[in-house]
Design an enzyme around this catalytic site. Structure first.
Site, short mmCIF file in Angstrom:
data_model
loop_
_atom_site.label_atom_id
_atom_site.label_comp_id
_atom_site.label_asym_id
_atom_site.label_seq_id
_atom_site.Cartn_x
_atom_site.Cartn_y
_atom_site.Cartn_z
N ARG A 152 0.90 -1.15 0.02
CA ARG A 152 -0.03 -0.04 0.07
C ARG A 152 0.87 1.28 0.03
O ARG A 152 1.97 1.18 0.51
CB ARG A 152 -1.01 -0.01 1.23
N ARG A 286 -0.97 -1.72 -6.74
CA ARG A 286 -1.13 -2.95 -6.04
C ARG A 286 -2.06 -3.81 -6.81
O ARG A 286 -2.02 -4.85 -6.68
CB ARG A 286 -1.58 -2.39 -4.76
N HIS A 309 -4.12 -9.54 2.76
CA HIS A 309 -5.48 -9.81 3.07
C HIS A 309 -5.85 -10.56 4.22
O HIS A 309 -5.49 -11.94 4.27
CB HIS A 309 -6.06 -10.18 1.72
#
Length: 336
Positions: A152, A286, A309
């Protein structure tokens, strides 16, 4: 009684010592719970808007009707996105629960706007290469690192020198979204430019130390636990800012990291030069990282771990943007 009147007390004709203003109490509570500066700014902004929208009444004098009306107006009159409305609700929840200490069950029954599921914008491999070729300098290196690692934006900008493992060819991502750590790949093609960037950061740090500065911001309570760590070379940012600035939370003059606004401007200019019609943000890299790994045959669980995730269902959205179709389906027209 208005919110402004509550903060002024008079004793014996003299103005008494004020207790902390409501918004200052919000800031103190947010910092005590280690919320990020961006979250602090967003929450304080929404609470201020809520107070102003109700003629500066103190939130303790208001309840479900005012909150519901405020959130409804955001959606109906201002046409805000679902995520924006949910952020405003989260700010008001924090205000009532954490600052005012009010347990209001009616907040649990408020209808939260649901985000529509949208497919992410993904660049093709050729588009990504063309876009990066139109960039240069530190902006190029940051963008290349985003595409090459799947980090990120803020994970990349807040990268510390100690967390670039050139020997193992990986980057430990510390305190990512949800406070989780993970590892991602260090692209071999970026080893040399990253080493030069680290050398440059260390030179800036040495210059700051010589001038009586050299402290860097440390997360949570590390600064109290390790008083000298903020001057250590390993804790310095890989992408330090060109200029020192005062920390808005403590007033300490220190060197922050490379600005996200600088990267956004560089991406916009590169997109124009590359003549790309797709909208491009830092997060687009990303999405492209994940999609291109799945296209290359990597297991979705591996991609999930690299992205950090929590649920593999979040990662599965990238199977819907593959060039061959989400399920590998071949159109009957092409079969004909």
């Amino acid at each position: 009684m208005s919110y402004a009147q509550r903060d002024v007390g008079v004793t014996g004709g003299n103005v008494a010592v004020r207790p902390p203003r409501l918004l200052e109490q919000v800031r103190q509570r947010l910092r005590a719970k280690h919320y990020s500066l961006r979250t602090e700014q967003a929450y304080v902004g929404w609470i201020r808007r809520f107070i102003l929208a109700n003629d500066k009444r103190h939130p303790g004098e208001m309840g479900a009707a005012e909150v519901e009306l405020f959130l409804s107006r955001l959606a109906n009159d201002h046409q805000v996105a679902a995520g924006t409305q949910n952020q405003a609700l989260a700010a008001l929840l924090f205000l009532y629960r954490e600052v005012l200490g009010l347990d209001l069950p009616w907040l649990e029954n408020l209808t939260r706007a649901k985000r529509p599921q949208r497919l992410p914008v993904v660049l093709s491999a050729q588009e990504a290469r063309t876009l990066l070729a139109c960039m240069e300098g530190r902006a190029w290196l940051v963008a290349s690192l985003l595409y090459g690692t799947g980090m990120r934006l803020m994970e990349c900008l807040r990268l510390r020198i100690k967390d670039v493992d050139f020997g193992r060819g990986e980057i430990p991502v510390r305190d990512g979204k949800g406070g989780k750590d993970r590892h991602t790949v260090l692209p071999r093609s970026l080893v040399e430019p990253l080493q030069r960037e680290v050398d440059r950061a260390l030179m800036l740090h040495a210059q700051d130390v010589a001038e009586g500065f050299g402290q860097v911001w440390l997360p949570h309570a590390l600064e109290r636990k390790y008083p000298n760590a903020n001057r250590e070379r390993g804790w310095q940012y890989v992408f330090p800012s060109l200029h020192r600035a005062r920390d808005p939370r403590g007033g300490v003059e220190r060197r922050h990291h490379f600005g996200d606004a600088v990267l956004a401007r560089a991406l916009k200019a590169a997109r124009v030069r590359a003549r790309l019609l797709k909208p491009v943000t830092a997060h687009t890299f990303r999405h492209s990282f994940a999609t291109h790994l799945i296209e290359a045959g990597y297991d979705i669980r591996t991609v999930q771990e690299l992205l950090g995730h929590k649920d593999v269902a979040t990662t599965q959205i990238y199977t819907h943007v593959l060039n061959r179709g989400g399920r590998g389906v071949v159109s009957p027209l092409d079969r004909a």
